[in-house]
Design a protein around this motif. Structure first.
Motif, mmCIF file in Angstrom:
data_model
loop_
_atom_site.group_PDB
_atom_site.id
_atom_site.type_symbol
_atom_site.label_atom_id
_atom_site.label_comp_id
_atom_site.label_asym_id
_atom_site.label_seq_id
_atom_site.Cartn_x
_atom_site.Cartn_y
_atom_site.Cartn_z
ATOM 1 N N VAL A 178 1.001 -1.079 0.086
ATOM 2 C CA VAL A 178 0.099 0.060 0.229
ATOM 3 C C VAL A 178 0.622 0.899 0.064
ATOM 4 O O VAL A 178 1.878 1.494 0.584
ATOM 5 C CB VAL A 178 -0.885 0.340 1.161
ATOM 6 N N GLY A 179 -0.090 2.255 -0.829
ATOM 7 C CA GLY A 179 1.126 3.637 -0.122
ATOM 8 C C GLY A 179 2.316 3.040 -1.380
ATOM 9 O O GLY A 179 2.410 3.236 -1.777
ATOM 10 N N ASP A 180 3.061 4.385 -0.560
ATOM 11 C CA ASP A 180 5.252 4.140 -0.910
ATOM 12 C C ASP A 180 5.377 2.578 -1.716
ATOM 13 O O ASP A 180 6.216 2.649 -2.305
ATOM 14 C CB ASP A 180 5.519 4.870 -0.117
ATOM 15 N N ALA A 181 4.878 1.673 -0.263
ATOM 16 C CA ALA A 181 5.475 0.967 -0.301
ATOM 17 C C ALA A 181 5.307 -0.222 -2.766
ATOM 18 O O ALA A 181 5.249 -0.505 -3.002
ATOM 19 C CB ALA A 181 4.917 -0.068 0.371
ATOM 20 N N LEU A 182 3.703 0.267 -2.231
ATOM 21 C CA LEU A 182 3.007 -0.265 -4.012
ATOM 22 C C LEU A 182 3.232 0.712 -4.664
ATOM 23 O O LEU A 182 3.860 -0.405 -6.492
ATOM 24 C CB LEU A 182 1.588 0.213 -3.589
ATOM 25 N N LEU A 183 3.982 1.935 -4.931
ATOM 26 C CA LEU A 183 4.775 2.631 -6.229
ATOM 27 C C LEU A 183 5.702 2.113 -5.925
ATOM 28 O O LEU A 183 6.838 1.918 -7.600
ATOM 29 C CB LEU A 183 4.617 3.764 -5.886
ATOM 30 N N CYS A 184 6.525 1.761 -4.822
ATOM 31 C CA CYS A 184 7.757 1.328 -4.853
ATOM 32 C C CYS A 184 7.992 -0.527 -6.100
ATOM 33 O O CYS A 184 8.614 -0.366 -6.837
ATOM 34 C CB CYS A 184 8.947 0.925 -3.564
#
Length: 244
Positions: free
Chosen positions: A86-92
């Motif tokens: 989720v969030g930044d982790a998903l973008l990464c």
């Protein structure tokens, strides 16, 4: 060419595109066979058993058959154990997938890199929201990707001394050669790196602030060098957000 059947191969879905009315073409990263193109027939149908399983960033066991470059997915099983990103982790996670698609040729084996990818996805899934650890998680994977694909030289070896870097000395990364002592007339865009940071990066230790800053400089240089004019959408977003 004889038809090949592979059963229960560890894999992750990197990307998918619609195919005809009810199917998907998948780009998957497998442990023993590298990147594979698989057609998931009927996966878009509402009641398909494949539809809920073929999710990105989730470890799978996949089976396929066929003799062309586009094989037919025959089974996919969710292994479980990895919380959703989720969030930044998903973008990464999308950034990692873009890197793999850009750098890996199809059907080349990358078992070590697969293990790095799986460990990185796991670390991202366990990261607290708003964590500042993104770079510490991503840097080792970027380095592993570049070294496993032959785009980065060893960081713990100086090409002029044929020995390990000296902690207190300064070095540059010279394209096509690798690490060598820094000289005042070196091109300004070559990364200047301390021997200590080089040794820590080579050991997989990105915990020190100075090492993390120097690794950012080096990874941006190497990725830009080999991507050339190719733009990675998620990478640029993360840079703009000052996440990497």
């Amino acid at each position: 060419m004889a038809s090949i059947r592979v059963a229960d191969e560890p894999a992750f879905v990197l990307h998918s595109i619609p195919y005809k009315e009810t199917s998907l073409i998948l780009d998957v990263f497998t442990r023993q066979y590298g990147r594979m193109a698989l057609i998931a027939k009927g996966a878009k149908r509402p009641h398909s058993v494949l539809r809920p399983v073929l999710q990105r960033f989730q470890p799978l066991l996949v089976s396929w058959s066929g003799k062309s470059e586009l094989r037919t997915l025959t089974k996919s099983e969710w292994v479980g154990g990895t919380p959703a990103l989720v969030g930044d982790a998903l973008l990464c996670g999308f950034y990692l997938n873009e890197l793999l698609v850009k750098f890996l040729a199809r059907e080349d084996e990358y078992e070590t890199l697969y293990d790095h990818y799986m460990a990185t996805i796991s670390a991202l899934s366990e990261m607290d929201t708003g964590s500042s650890r993104l770079e510490q998680i991503l840097r080792p994977f970027e380095l592993a990707l570049l070294q496993e694909t032959g785009y980065a030289a060893a960081l713990d070896y100086c090409v002029e001394s044929n020995a390990s870097p000296i902690e207190a000395e300064k070095y540059v990364y010279q394209p096509e050669r690798g690490i060598r002592p820094w000289q005042a007339d070196d091109p300004g865009h070559w990364p200047i790196l301390s021997g200590r940071a080089l040794l820590e990066m080579a050991a997989g230790n990105f915990s020190e602030t100075d090492t993390l800053l120097e690794s950012k400089q080096l990874m941006r240089f190497l990725l830009g060098l080999h991507l050339q004019d190719q733009v990675l959408t998620t990478r640029q977003i993360l840079i703009d957000l000052k996440k990497i």
